[in-house]
Motif scaffolding. Structure first.
Motif, PDB file in Angstrom:
ATOM      1  N   GLU A 128      27.712  95.830  66.416  1.00 12.67           N
ATOM      2  CA  GLU A 128      27.766  93.958  66.784  1.00 12.67           C
ATOM      3  C   GLU A 128      26.092  93.932  65.684  1.00 12.67           C
ATOM      4  O   GLU A 128      26.431  92.336  65.414  1.00 12.67           O
ATOM      5  CB  GLU A 128      26.798  93.501  68.197  1.00 12.67           C
ATOM      6  N   GLN A 129      25.044  94.043  65.093  1.00  9.85           N
ATOM      7  CA  GLN A 129      24.402  94.054  64.674  1.00  9.85           C
ATOM      8  C   GLN A 129      25.118  92.534  63.358  1.00  9.85           C
ATOM      9  O   GLN A 129      24.905  92.064  63.018  1.00  9.85           O
ATOM     10  CB  GLN A 129      23.287  94.543  64.286  1.00  9.85           C
ATOM     11  N   ASN A 172      26.500  89.876  63.454  1.00 10.90           N
ATOM     12  CA  ASN A 172      26.023  88.590  63.007  1.00 10.90           C
ATOM     13  C   ASN A 172      25.798  88.385  61.640  1.00 10.90           C
ATOM     14  O   ASN A 172      24.932  87.458  61.901  1.00 10.90           O
ATOM     15  CB  ASN A 172      24.201  89.068  63.584  1.00 10.90           C
ATOM     16  N   GLN A 181      25.351  83.544  59.652  1.00  9.66           N
ATOM     17  CA  GLN A 181      23.971  84.401  58.734  1.00  9.66           C
ATOM     18  C   GLN A 181      24.928  83.085  57.003  1.00  9.66           C
ATOM     19  O   GLN A 181      24.315  83.655  56.508  1.00  9.66           O
ATOM     20  CB  GLN A 181      23.285  84.183  58.976  1.00  9.66           C
ATOM     21  N   MET A 220      34.042  86.168  67.462  1.00  6.37           N
ATOM     22  CA  MET A 220      33.350  86.190  66.055  1.00  6.37           C
ATOM     23  C   MET A 220      35.200  85.332  65.254  1.00  6.37           C
ATOM     24  O   MET A 220      35.276  84.744  64.545  1.00  6.37           O
ATOM     25  CB  MET A 220      32.989  87.042  65.593  1.00  6.37           C
TER      26      MET A 220
END
Length: 334
Positions: A105-106, A109, A113, A134
């Motif tokens: 999940e990190q 992300n 960005q 996403m």
């Protein structure tokens, strides 16, 4: 807030069709276009303008997320990805989740960005809803593993039929007490390969012995330790089908440690056809995955998404092959 999937469901079309209407591209009938526009208005759908803007800010870099960088299976897949990426001027970054869904999940992300143009996941243990959300906004491709029922471009083999093929090979050699060393049951590939094993037994009217199914973690150590356990049974198996080659090699080592011979006392079949499978003694009968091609196809799909080209065929299932070597013998590779 309504999503593009909500619009597609209300208009009874695919998300790709909704995207074509929003971009005013592709072949969409006027009737379909009107249905989509009416659904957009009824749901007050607001396209993610920021996401579209960010997608145009190219970094010429993609991120590939793997579950375990120490697993030799992924090296050939990565080579296939990089071969296509370099040809098109893209750099490849690598992220290792260490089989931790939270790290997965990190890494996801990173996309908002805008540090990379797109991502290829060689692992799919993340929440389906999050991944789909996403994927509606950013270029994402799944390879090797997949999310059941998700409308995300995916490249894989048919793990159920390939596992069935491996088990049936052992059955044709006369084996009836066939053990299975599975991967972790929270991984869809492990469940698929177990399903193929069960299907082969059922089709040949062989009763399932639950004790012969042992859950491992795709490592050499788990294959070794679980096989020692199986060999301690009053009626040990005469054959073992392992869900990957590393566990199969561990199984062979355990059989030898107990004074047994492979394949004379216990036959062994693996899965993947990593380089060590042909070097190891005895050489390993296994299911060969087209690892390099999986990587190539995944990167080709990702490039289409990055360029804003619709991907109509969203599930690519590549052929596998049973490679027959010395660890169980009998017949020709198929």
């Amino acid at each position: 807030m309504a999503s593009i999937k909500d619009v597609a469901k209300r208009a009874n079309v695919s998300t790709a069709t909704v995207s074509r209407v929003l971009r005013n591209t592709g072949n969409v009938t006027e009737e379909t276009r009107q249905r989509v526009l009416e659904a957009i208005e009824a749901l007050n759908y607001q396209p993610n303008v920021l996401g579209r803007y960010l997608r145009r800010m190219e970094t010429e870099t993609v991120l590939v997320v793997v579950p375990d960088i120490t697993n030799p299976f992924f090296s050939k897949v990565l080579r296939g990805i990089e071969a296509v990426a370099l040809k098109h001027g893209y750099q490849v970054l690598l992220g290792d989740t260490q089989n931790d869904a939270r790290l997965e999940e990190q890494y996801l992300n990173v996309l908002p960005q805008r540090q990379v143009d797109g991502m290829i996941f060689l692992t799919a243990r993340i929440r389906k809803e999050l991944m789909e959300e996403m994927a509606e906004q950013f270029p994402i491709v799944l390879a090797c593993e997949y999310l059941e029922g998700a409308d995300i471009p995916t490249v894989s083999i048919d793990n159920i039929s390939s596992a069935r093929k491996a088990t049936e090979h052992l059955i044709r050699l006369g084996h009836r007490r066939i053990a299975h060393l599975s991967g972790p049951m929270n991984i869809i590939l492990s469940r698929d390969r177990l399903r193929g094993y069960y299907q082969a037994l059922a089709q040949h009217e062989i009763e399932v012995d639950a004790a012969l199914v042992q859950e491992g973690d795709f490592t050499y150590e788990s294959g070794y330790n679980l096989t020692l356990k199986l060999l301690a049974f009053e009626k040990p198996p005469t054959a073992i089908f392992a869900a990957n080659d590393e566990m199969a090699i561990g199984a062979v080592k355990a059989i030898r440690h107990r004074g047994g011979r492979v394949p004379d006392d216990v036959a062994v079949v693996g899965f993947d056809d990593i380089q060590m499978a042909s070097i190891f003694e005895p050489s390993l009968t296994t299911i060969a995955q087209p690892m390099f091609e999986i990587g190539q196809k995944a990167m080709e799909l990702l490039l289409r998404l990055i360029e804003g080209i619709d991907v109509e065929r969203r599930q690519l299932v590549l052929p596998d092959r049973l490679v027959i070597r010395d660890s169980c013998g009998g017949g020709r590779s198929v």
